[in-house]
Motif scaffolding. Structure first.
Motif, PDB file in Angstrom:
ATOM      1  N   TYR A  47       0.817  -1.302  -0.015  1.00  0.00           N
ATOM      2  CA  TYR A  47      -0.017  -0.106  -0.040  1.00  0.00           C
ATOM      3  C   TYR A  47       0.912   1.168   0.112  1.00  0.00           C
ATOM      4  O   TYR A  47       1.659   1.547   0.886  1.00  0.00           O
ATOM      5  CB  TYR A  47      -1.061   0.013   1.191  1.00  0.00           C
ATOM      6  CG  TYR A  47      -2.066  -0.970   1.175  1.00  0.00           C
ATOM      7  CD1 TYR A  47      -3.278  -0.368   0.829  1.00  0.00           C
ATOM      8  CD2 TYR A  47      -1.960  -2.171   1.676  1.00  0.00           C
ATOM      9  CE1 TYR A  47      -4.442  -1.036   0.764  1.00  0.00           C
ATOM     10  CE2 TYR A  47      -3.382  -2.841   1.466  1.00  0.00           C
ATOM     11  CZ  TYR A  47      -4.179  -2.430   1.231  1.00  0.00           C
ATOM     12  OH  TYR A  47      -5.488  -3.156   0.991  1.00  0.00           O
ATOM     13  N   TRP A  80       1.354  -5.456   3.454  1.00  0.00           N
ATOM     14  CA  TRP A  80       0.134  -5.927   4.457  1.00  0.00           C
ATOM     15  C   TRP A  80      -0.177  -7.415   3.851  1.00  0.00           C
ATOM     16  O   TRP A  80      -0.761  -7.593   2.787  1.00  0.00           O
ATOM     17  CB  TRP A  80      -1.296  -5.062   4.235  1.00  0.00           C
ATOM     18  CG  TRP A  80      -2.262  -5.219   4.812  1.00  0.00           C
ATOM     19  CD1 TRP A  80      -3.475  -5.720   4.492  1.00  0.00           C
ATOM     20  CD2 TRP A  80      -2.385  -4.888   6.284  1.00  0.00           C
ATOM     21  NE1 TRP A  80      -4.275  -5.715   5.721  1.00  0.00           N
ATOM     22  CE2 TRP A  80      -3.574  -5.233   6.820  1.00  0.00           C
ATOM     23  CE3 TRP A  80      -1.588  -4.377   7.235  1.00  0.00           C
ATOM     24  CZ2 TRP A  80      -4.013  -5.100   8.000  1.00  0.00           C
ATOM     25  CZ3 TRP A  80      -1.970  -4.301   8.651  1.00  0.00           C
ATOM     26  CH2 TRP A  80      -3.261  -4.681   8.752  1.00  0.00           C
ATOM     27  N   GLN A  82      -3.107  -9.450   3.434  1.00  0.00           N
ATOM     28  CA  GLN A  82      -4.531  -9.276   3.602  1.00  0.00           C
ATOM     29  C   GLN A  82      -5.307 -10.616   3.926  1.00  0.00           C
ATOM     30  O   GLN A  82      -6.579 -10.497   4.389  1.00  0.00           O
ATOM     31  CB  GLN A  82      -5.243  -8.777   2.132  1.00  0.00           C
ATOM     32  CG  GLN A  82      -4.964  -9.593   1.127  1.00  0.00           C
ATOM     33  CD  GLN A  82      -5.531  -9.014   0.059  1.00  0.00           C
ATOM     34  OE1 GLN A  82      -5.986  -7.749  -0.098  1.00  0.00           O
ATOM     35  NE2 GLN A  82      -5.301  -9.724  -1.281  1.00  0.00           N
ATOM     36  N   LYS A  86      -1.941  -8.347   8.673  1.00  0.00           N
ATOM     37  CA  LYS A  86      -0.944  -7.950   9.576  1.00  0.00           C
ATOM     38  C   LYS A  86       0.077  -7.342   8.513  1.00  0.00           C
ATOM     39  O   LYS A  86       0.014  -7.598   7.572  1.00  0.00           O
ATOM     40  CB  LYS A  86      -0.384  -9.399  10.130  1.00  0.00           C
ATOM     41  CG  LYS A  86      -1.080  -9.832  11.311  1.00  0.00           C
ATOM     42  CD  LYS A  86      -0.197 -11.206  11.953  1.00  0.00           C
ATOM     43  CE  LYS A  86      -1.169 -11.914  12.920  1.00  0.00           C
ATOM     44  NZ  LYS A  86      -0.380 -13.001  13.637  1.00  0.00           N
ATOM     45  N   LEU A  87       0.995  -6.797   9.300  1.00  0.00           N
ATOM     46  CA  LEU A  87       2.020  -5.864   8.612  1.00  0.00           C
ATOM     47  C   LEU A  87       3.182  -7.024   8.152  1.00  0.00           C
ATOM     48  O   LEU A  87       3.364  -7.884   8.870  1.00  0.00           O
ATOM     49  CB  LEU A  87       2.887  -4.964   9.272  1.00  0.00           C
ATOM     50  CG  LEU A  87       1.944  -3.633   9.555  1.00  0.00           C
ATOM     51  CD1 LEU A  87       2.726  -2.613  10.442  1.00  0.00           C
ATOM     52  CD2 LEU A  87       1.982  -2.848   8.063  1.00  0.00           C
ATOM     53  N   GLU A 129       1.083  -2.281  14.174  1.00  0.00           N
ATOM     54  CA  GLU A 129       0.023  -3.059  14.003  1.00  0.00           C
ATOM     55  C   GLU A 129      -1.013  -2.645  15.187  1.00  0.00           C
ATOM     56  O   GLU A 129      -0.676  -2.573  16.400  1.00  0.00           O
ATOM     57  CB  GLU A 129       0.126  -4.388  14.097  1.00  0.00           C
ATOM     58  CG  GLU A 129       0.682  -5.303  12.711  1.00  0.00           C
ATOM     59  CD  GLU A 129       0.980  -6.569  12.969  1.00  0.00           C
ATOM     60  OE1 GLU A 129       0.602  -7.319  13.751  1.00  0.00           O
ATOM     61  OE2 GLU A 129       1.593  -7.020  12.049  1.00  0.00           O
ATOM     62  N   LEU A 135      -4.445  -0.435  11.514  1.00  0.00           N
ATOM     63  CA  LEU A 135      -2.955   0.193  11.916  1.00  0.00           C
ATOM     64  C   LEU A 135      -2.838   1.197  13.014  1.00  0.00           C
ATOM     65  O   LEU A 135      -3.947   2.148  13.051  1.00  0.00           O
ATOM     66  CB  LEU A 135      -2.070   0.697  10.804  1.00  0.00           C
ATOM     67  CG  LEU A 135      -1.663  -0.222   9.734  1.00  0.00           C
ATOM     68  CD1 LEU A 135      -1.015   0.416   8.522  1.00  0.00           C
ATOM     69  CD2 LEU A 135      -0.777  -1.401  10.220  1.00  0.00           C
ATOM     70  N   VAL A 172      -7.227  -0.383   7.193  1.00  0.00           N
ATOM     71  CA  VAL A 172      -6.634  -0.568   5.908  1.00  0.00           C
ATOM     72  C   VAL A 172      -7.719  -1.239   5.044  1.00  0.00           C
ATOM     73  O   VAL A 172      -8.183  -2.113   5.296  1.00  0.00           O
ATOM     74  CB  VAL A 172      -5.622  -1.856   5.940  1.00  0.00           C
ATOM     75  CG1 VAL A 172      -5.053  -2.090   4.840  1.00  0.00           C
ATOM     76  CG2 VAL A 172      -4.606  -1.075   6.860  1.00  0.00           C
TER      77      VAL A 172
END
Length: 214
Positions: A47, A80, A82, A86-87, A129, A135, A172
């Motif tokens: 992103y 991310w 999806q 989580k990062l 996170e 986030l 997000v």
């Protein structure tokens, strides 16, 4: 008055939920099956996010007598997962300097204060996170010292500089939004090229541009 970031993002979450989870109608003919299939096969998304602020804002640490048109911008990017929400890896952050226009008193006909320093509206310190697939941002605002007029046009009193640090959630948005266009002119829209999601509220324009990683 200062734009409170968390109110902006709470509004984003509400609009997002109303549009995509509570059943706001999306005509079947509007669903882009090719785009949907593309994102359905992606696990990690990159992103690129920009936040652009433009609004009349109180920029002095006390009273209601120091308003100016303010512009600010923050840029961030992150990977991310999806599927896990989580990062992946470390985000990058770029804060641009705040720009202010002509300072004025909040009361018509009264003398404007004089700033003794620089106002910084929004400095993103960290991006981590958070809860519920969002986030967590740590944001600092810096107010300069100022000479504030007393009794509208009288002498001046000193107002000290001040910095505040606040926490805010950054939702997000899911990539499937790109396959299901919303009504034009609303708070949450898809860009004309179909590549970005845009949310506008209370002086902020947040633009999310995802690209597949794997």
């Amino acid at each position: 008055m200062k734009i409170r970031l968390w109110r902006t993002l709470d509004a984003f979450a509400a609009v997002f939920a109303a549009t995509f989870f509570i059943g706001a109608p999306v005509a079947a003919a509007e669903i882009n099956a090719e785009v949907m299939q593309k994102w359905a096969t992606v696990t990690v998304v990159h992103y690129a996010v920009t936040g652009d602020y433009s609004a009349d804002t109180l920029i002095v640490n006390a009273g209601t007598n120091g308003y100016a048109p303010v512009k600010d911008r923050v840029e961030m990017s992150f990977d991310w997962d999806q599927t896990e929400a989580k990062l992946v890896g470390e985000p990058t952050i770029k804060n641009l300097p705040t720009e202010i226009g002509a300072l004025r008193n909040g009361a018509s006909g009264c003398r404007a204060p004089v700033l003794n320093g620089k106002y910084e509206h929004f400095t993103l310190l960290s991006l981590k996170e958070g809860l519920g697939g969002q986030l967590a941002m740590s944001v600092r605002s810096d107010y300069p010292a100022a000479a504030m007029p007393v009794a509208c046009t009288g002498g001046s009193e000193s107002v000290p500089a001040r910095s505040t640090t606040e926490s805010a959630d950054l939702p997000v948005p899911g990539t499937m939004i790109l396959a299901m266009p919303v009504e034009p002119g609303g708070q949450l829209t898809v860009s004309s090229d179909g590549k970005s999601m845009i949310f506008v509220n209370k002086g902020w324009t947040w633009t999310y541009t995802p690209t597949p990683v794997r």
